[in-house]
Scaffold this motif. Structure first.
Motif, mmCIF file in Angstrom:
data_model
loop_
_atom_site.group_PDB
_atom_site.id
_atom_site.type_symbol
_atom_site.label_atom_id
_atom_site.label_comp_id
_atom_site.label_asym_id
_atom_site.label_seq_id
_atom_site.Cartn_x
_atom_site.Cartn_y
_atom_site.Cartn_z
ATOM 1 N N ILE A 59 0.514 -15.170 7.831
ATOM 2 C CA ILE A 59 0.916 -16.296 6.991
ATOM 3 C C ILE A 59 1.449 -17.418 7.873
ATOM 4 O O ILE A 59 1.248 -18.587 7.603
ATOM 5 N N ASN A 60 2.158 -17.047 8.919
ATOM 6 C CA ASN A 60 2.617 -17.994 9.942
ATOM 7 C C ASN A 60 2.859 -17.186 11.210
ATOM 8 O O ASN A 60 2.494 -16.007 11.268
ATOM 9 N N GLU A 61 3.482 -17.779 12.222
ATOM 10 C CA GLU A 61 3.658 -17.075 13.490
ATOM 11 C C GLU A 61 4.646 -15.912 13.407
ATOM 12 O O GLU A 61 4.734 -15.100 14.328
ATOM 13 N N HIS A 62 5.381 -15.801 12.315
ATOM 14 C CA HIS A 62 6.391 -14.748 12.186
ATOM 15 C C HIS A 62 6.105 -13.725 11.091
ATOM 16 O O HIS A 62 6.750 -12.689 11.048
ATOM 17 N N THR A 63 5.184 -14.009 10.193
ATOM 18 C CA THR A 63 4.989 -13.164 9.023
ATOM 19 C C THR A 63 3.525 -12.787 8.841
ATOM 20 O O THR A 63 2.652 -13.650 8.884
ATOM 21 N N ILE A 64 3.296 -11.510 8.619
ATOM 22 C CA ILE A 64 1.955 -11.005 8.319
ATOM 23 C C ILE A 64 2.018 -10.304 6.969
ATOM 24 O O ILE A 64 2.852 -9.416 6.765
ATOM 25 N N LEU A 65 1.166 -10.705 6.046
ATOM 26 C CA LEU A 65 1.046 -10.048 4.751
ATOM 27 C C LEU A 65 0.029 -8.918 4.915
ATOM 28 O O LEU A 65 -1.076 -9.145 5.416
ATOM 29 N N MET A 66 0.419 -7.696 4.534
ATOM 30 C CA MET A 66 -0.440 -6.530 4.730
ATOM 31 C C MET A 66 -0.583 -5.751 3.429
ATOM 32 O O MET A 66 0.268 -5.867 2.547
ATOM 33 N N ALA A 67 -1.651 -4.945 3.356
ATOM 34 C CA ALA A 67 -1.864 -4.162 2.135
ATOM 35 C C ALA A 67 -2.870 -3.047 2.356
ATOM 36 O O ALA A 67 -3.590 -3.018 3.357
ATOM 37 N N SER A 68 -2.925 -2.172 1.349
ATOM 38 C CA SER A 68 -3.959 -1.153 1.254
ATOM 39 C C SER A 68 -4.153 -0.805 -0.214
ATOM 40 O O SER A 68 -3.327 -1.150 -1.056
ATOM 41 N N ASP A 69 -5.257 -0.124 -0.482
ATOM 42 C CA ASP A 69 -5.501 0.425 -1.812
ATOM 43 C C ASP A 69 -5.022 1.875 -1.833
ATOM 44 O O ASP A 69 -5.089 2.577 -0.820
ATOM 45 N N CYS A 70 -4.584 2.332 -2.986
ATOM 46 C CA CYS A 70 -4.241 3.746 -3.124
ATOM 47 C C CYS A 70 -5.537 4.562 -3.224
ATOM 48 O O CYS A 70 -6.610 4.019 -3.476
ATOM 49 N N VAL A 71 -5.415 5.857 -3.020
ATOM 50 C CA VAL A 71 -6.559 6.773 -3.080
ATOM 51 C C VAL A 71 -6.274 7.795 -4.182
ATOM 52 O O VAL A 71 -5.517 8.747 -3.971
ATOM 53 N N PRO A 72 -6.859 7.596 -5.359
ATOM 54 C CA PRO A 72 -6.572 8.492 -6.477
ATOM 55 C C PRO A 72 -6.844 9.971 -6.180
ATOM 56 O O PRO A 72 -6.070 10.836 -6.608
ATOM 57 N N SER A 73 -7.897 10.285 -5.425
ATOM 58 C CA SER A 73 -8.208 11.690 -5.165
ATOM 59 C C SER A 73 -7.156 12.358 -4.281
ATOM 60 O O SER A 73 -7.077 13.588 -4.242
ATOM 61 N N ALA A 74 -6.328 11.554 -3.603
ATOM 62 C CA ALA A 74 -5.237 12.097 -2.784
ATOM 63 C C ALA A 74 -3.934 12.167 -3.577
ATOM 64 O O ALA A 74 -2.878 12.434 -3.022
ATOM 65 N N GLY A 75 -4.013 11.871 -4.875
ATOM 66 C CA GLY A 75 -2.834 11.943 -5.725
ATOM 67 C C GLY A 75 -2.032 10.652 -5.774
ATOM 68 O O GLY A 75 -0.958 10.612 -6.370
ATOM 69 N N HIS A 76 -2.544 9.590 -5.169
ATOM 70 C CA HIS A 76 -1.830 8.306 -5.190
ATOM 71 C C HIS A 76 -1.945 7.679 -6.572
ATOM 72 O O HIS A 76 -3.030 7.630 -7.150
ATOM 73 N N VAL A 77 -0.826 7.202 -7.092
ATOM 74 C CA VAL A 77 -0.802 6.521 -8.389
ATOM 75 C C VAL A 77 -0.040 5.214 -8.200
ATOM 76 O O VAL A 77 1.091 5.210 -7.713
ATOM 77 N N LEU A 78 -0.668 4.121 -8.550
ATOM 78 C CA LEU A 78 -0.012 2.821 -8.454
ATOM 79 C C LEU A 78 0.669 2.503 -9.770
ATOM 80 O O LEU A 78 0.057 2.595 -10.841
ATOM 81 N N ASN A 79 1.946 2.164 -9.693
ATOM 82 C CA ASN A 79 2.700 1.716 -10.860
ATOM 83 C C ASN A 79 3.191 0.311 -10.578
ATOM 84 O O ASN A 79 4.094 0.110 -9.767
ATOM 85 N N GLU A 80 2.549 -0.676 -11.238
ATOM 86 C CA GLU A 80 3.013 -2.043 -11.067
ATOM 87 C C GLU A 80 4.380 -2.165 -11.709
ATOM 88 O O GLU A 80 4.595 -1.692 -12.818
ATOM 89 N N GLY A 81 5.289 -2.778 -10.998
ATOM 90 C CA GLY A 81 6.637 -2.906 -11.527
ATOM 91 C C GLY A 81 7.264 -4.227 -11.146
ATOM 92 O O GLY A 81 6.628 -5.088 -10.553
ATOM 93 N N ASN A 82 8.528 -4.353 -11.468
ATOM 94 C CA ASN A 82 9.224 -5.602 -11.191
ATOM 95 C C ASN A 82 10.264 -5.410 -10.094
ATOM 96 O O ASN A 82 11.230 -6.142 -10.022
ATOM 97 N N ASN A 83 10.052 -4.441 -9.228
ATOM 98 C CA ASN A 83 11.045 -4.139 -8.204
ATOM 99 C C ASN A 83 10.836 -4.889 -6.903
ATOM 100 O O ASN A 83 11.558 -4.656 -5.949
ATOM 101 N N MET A 84 9.872 -5.786 -6.817
ATOM 102 C CA MET A 84 9.657 -6.520 -5.580
ATOM 103 C C MET A 84 9.108 -7.906 -5.847
ATOM 104 O O MET A 84 8.242 -8.076 -6.693
ATOM 105 N N TYR A 85 9.639 -8.861 -5.133
ATOM 106 C CA TYR A 85 9.092 -10.215 -5.090
ATOM 107 C C TYR A 85 8.830 -10.546 -3.630
ATOM 108 O O TYR A 85 9.532 -10.067 -2.741
#
Length: 141
Positions: A59-85
């Motif tokens: 995003i700039n010289e100090h910040t990198i936005l990173m991510a991944s997708d969950c893998v349902p077959s590995a038991g990963h479940v995504l719950n969208e919530g309001n705990n992060m901005y």
């Protein structure tokens, strides 16, 4: 001193979200890999092989936005919530408006950009991918 980089998780929408974020912030991905690139990925379905294992967008010289997708077959479940901005500190009112308008497109506005009682220009929203953002410009008069 440690550096903090926001890390987001998605349920199959990481690539779409990060292409959108790239269109707003500019720049190029410094890393992009799919689950199919990982060892033992032959155990995944074709759909899961196509999910994002890791993506990084400076995003700039100090910040990198990173991510991944969950893998349902590995038991990963995504719950969208309001705990992060993710709080973006803009360099100007114009920059704040550009970031707010670009990232909130198709999302839900929580608080439109406006001058706040504490003296800053501020707004917040949930983008169309379920990620909550705050945009702030600190007025220095």
């Amino acid at each position: 001193m440690a550096t903090m980089h926001p890390y987001l998780n998605f349920d199959g929408k990481a690539e779409e979200a990060f292409n959108h974020y790239k269109s707003v912030f500019g720049g190029e991905f410094t890393f992009f890999a799919r689950m199919g690139d990982a060892p033992e990925s032959d155990k995944l379905s074709e759909a899961e092989k196509n999910r994002v294992m890791h993506v990084a967008l400076p995003i700039n010289e100090h910040t990198i936005l990173m991510a991944s997708d969950c893998v349902p077959s590995a038991g990963h479940v995504l719950n969208e919530g309001n705990n992060m901005y993710i709080n973006l500190q803009a360099e100007s009112r114009e920059d704040a408006d550009r970031l707010f308008n670009g990232l909130s497109a198709g999302g839900t506005i929580e608080m439109p950009m406006a001058d706040m009682f504490w003296g800053d220009y501020f707004g917040s929203f949930k983008d169309r991918f379920g990620i909550q953002w705050m945009v702030n410009f600190t007025n220095r008069r």
